[in-house]
Write an enzyme that holds these catalytic residues in place. Structure first.
Site, mmCIF file in Angstrom:
data_model
loop_
_atom_site.group_PDB
_atom_site.id
_atom_site.type_symbol
_atom_site.label_atom_id
_atom_site.label_comp_id
_atom_site.label_asym_id
_atom_site.label_seq_id
_atom_site.Cartn_x
_atom_site.Cartn_y
_atom_site.Cartn_z
ATOM 1 N N GLU A 25 -1.869 6.121 -0.506
ATOM 2 C CA GLU A 25 -3.290 6.170 -0.113
ATOM 3 C C GLU A 25 -3.524 7.464 0.671
ATOM 4 O O GLU A 25 -4.349 8.277 0.293
ATOM 5 C CB GLU A 25 -3.646 4.933 0.734
ATOM 6 C CG GLU A 25 -5.108 4.911 1.202
ATOM 7 C CD GLU A 25 -5.429 3.736 2.127
ATOM 8 O OE1 GLU A 25 -4.492 3.100 2.652
ATOM 9 O OE2 GLU A 25 -6.646 3.471 2.320
ATOM 10 N N ASP A 49 -12.101 -2.942 1.662
ATOM 11 C CA ASP A 49 -12.746 -3.496 2.867
ATOM 12 C C ASP A 49 -14.259 -3.300 2.706
ATOM 13 O O ASP A 49 -14.835 -2.386 3.313
ATOM 14 C CB ASP A 49 -12.250 -2.748 4.116
ATOM 15 C CG ASP A 49 -10.747 -2.870 4.286
ATOM 16 O OD1 ASP A 49 -10.289 -3.908 4.787
ATOM 17 O OD2 ASP A 49 -10.030 -1.933 3.880
ATOM 18 N N HIS A 82 0.861 -1.172 0.000
ATOM 19 C CA HIS A 82 0.000 0.000 0.000
ATOM 20 C C HIS A 82 0.907 1.236 0.000
ATOM 21 O O HIS A 82 1.814 1.346 0.837
ATOM 22 C CB HIS A 82 -0.851 0.057 1.270
ATOM 23 C CG HIS A 82 -2.018 -0.887 1.284
ATOM 24 N ND1 HIS A 82 -1.901 -2.225 1.061
ATOM 25 C CD2 HIS A 82 -3.340 -0.642 1.504
ATOM 26 C CE1 HIS A 82 -3.097 -2.781 1.144
ATOM 27 N NE2 HIS A 82 -4.001 -1.844 1.410
HETATM 28 N N1 HPA Z 1 -5.405 0.809 4.046
HETATM 29 C C1 HPA Z 1 -4.360 0.407 4.778
HETATM 30 N N2 HPA Z 1 -4.398 -0.694 5.521
HETATM 31 C C2 HPA Z 1 -5.507 -1.416 5.525
HETATM 32 C C3 HPA Z 1 -6.597 -1.064 4.779
HETATM 33 C C4 HPA Z 1 -6.550 0.119 4.009
HETATM 34 O O1 HPA Z 1 -7.508 0.522 3.331
HETATM 35 N N3 HPA Z 1 -7.543 -2.007 4.995
HETATM 36 C C5 HPA Z 1 -7.013 -2.910 5.825
HETATM 37 N N4 HPA Z 1 -5.782 -2.553 6.159
HETATM 38 ZN ZN ZN Z 2 -6.116 -1.919 1.310
#
Ligand code: HPA
Ligand code: ZN
Length: 341
Positions: free
Chosen positions: A201, A280, A198
């Site tokens: 974000e 999610d 990730h």
């Molecule tokens: N972002 C970062 N970590 C996470 C997310 C998310 O959307 N969902 C579950 N862990």
């Molecule tokens: Zn995620």
């Protein structure tokens, strides 16, 4: 929405590449498991849970996400959770999923790694046999915890290489940039796990750059902030590095003010290999097709865009290249059928 667009979203075969299995825990199942396992939650009813799901940022969500998953205790719980998701997305014409799981969030509270993995894997195998859904598992390291603990998770994963394909990095992006995990990603790559993370974000484009340069990721999860950096966009386009974007998640975590601000179309127009995913879904108000529907309307996508996004989902997957053509052909066949009416 036109009938054609609706039918395409319903029926196009799709892969989902950004899905946290713990984030599919629906309030009904959460309350049922709390009862089954004698876990105390601050919710009595489904309405209480729904009311609590108002988030101002990623951390607001994560606090409830980690609390909610405390009801998951036995292998059967993980199986039930995973099976419920697979049944749901089977109805969305999903045919392949690359699923994240967060073992440290469970081992930290005394649930064994094998309990988690066993329940997820048995549901994935059932889905392969009964629904024709193929899958790969991605084990995520929690970035708010020390790298040392990520190494413990990696040690467990090494005993289960037959079931775990890739490693990822999730949880709180602010304050926990990719370079903190350089060593564990290097060790993971040496063990044969494909790296993803990730990035971008809530964090800056620099996090996308270091995910590529330091962690050597093959796919970027979210990647929204990369679009603020033209040189980085050019690089991602040239390398064909996929971005797994999550429109409803961005909206619910206030990364974007309206769904019309989703960067999906902008990224497509810039030549990026972008995919649409739910992240999610139980927490963010929609599963895979809900995400397609939301951006179709808000970004004024045409049928060609929808087909491109479905094809991108397989192109960006870790399915071996020789098998990808079969999925693309299946999409073309559905397009032909839908157009015939
Ligand atoms: N972002 C970062 N970590 C996470 C997310 C998310 O959307 N969902 C579950 N862990
Ligand atoms: Zn995620």
């Amino acid at each position: 929405m036109t009938d054609l667009a609706n039918a395409l979203i319903d029926r196009l075969p799709k892969a989902e590449l950004h899905l946290h299995i713990e984030g599919t825990l629906e309030p009904e199942l959460m309350l049922a498991l709390a009862k089954r396992n004698n876990v105390k939650l601050p919710y009595e009813t489904v309405e209480d849970v729904a009311k609590a799901y108002e988030f101002d940022c990623l951390q607001d969500f994560l606090d409830l996400y980690y609390m909610g998953m405390s009801v998951l205790q036995t292998e059967q719980d993980f199986h039930d959770l995973t099976w419920a998701y697979l049944l749901k997305v089977h109805a969305d014409s999903l045919t392949h999923v690359e699923m994240f799981f967060d073992p440290q969030a469970h081992t930290d509270r005394g649930v064994a790694f094998e309990t988690v993995l066993g329940g997820i894997v048995s549901a994935l195998e059932k889905a392969k046999n009964e629904l024709g859904i193929t899958s790969k598992l991605i084990m995520c390291f929690l970035r708010h915890l020390p790298e040392e603990q990520a190494f413990d998770a990696l040690e467990c994963a090494c005993k289960h290489k037959d079931h775990i394909h890739a490693v990822g990095l999730d949880s709180s992006e602010k304050g926990f940039p990719p370079p903190l995990f350089e060593r564990v990603f290097e060790a993971s790559r040496k063990e044969g796990f494909i790296p993803v993370a990730h990035a971008g974000e809530e964090g800056p484009a620099e996090n996308v750059r270091t995910a590529l340069d330091v962690l050597k990721v093959e796919r970027v999860d979210h990647g929204n902030s990369a679009l603020t950096d033209p040189a980085l966009v050019q690089r991602l386009a040239k390398q064909r590095t996929p971005l797994t974007m999550c429109p409803l998640s961005n909206l619910r975590l206030k990364g974007i003010p309206t769904i019309g601000d989703s960067p999906v179309k902008k990224a497509m127009d810039a030549g990026l290999l972008v995919t649409v995913n739910s992240d999610d879904p139980s927490y963010f108000g929609g599963y895979l097709n809900d995400n397609y529907r939301a951006i179709h309307k808000a970004l004024d996508l045409d049928e060609h865009d929808l087909i491109t996004l479905a094809k991108n989902s397989f192109a960006a997957s870790f399915i071996p290249d020789r098998e990808k053509q079969g999925h693309i052909d299946a999409i073309d066949k559905v397009v032909e059928d839908v157009k015939k009416g």
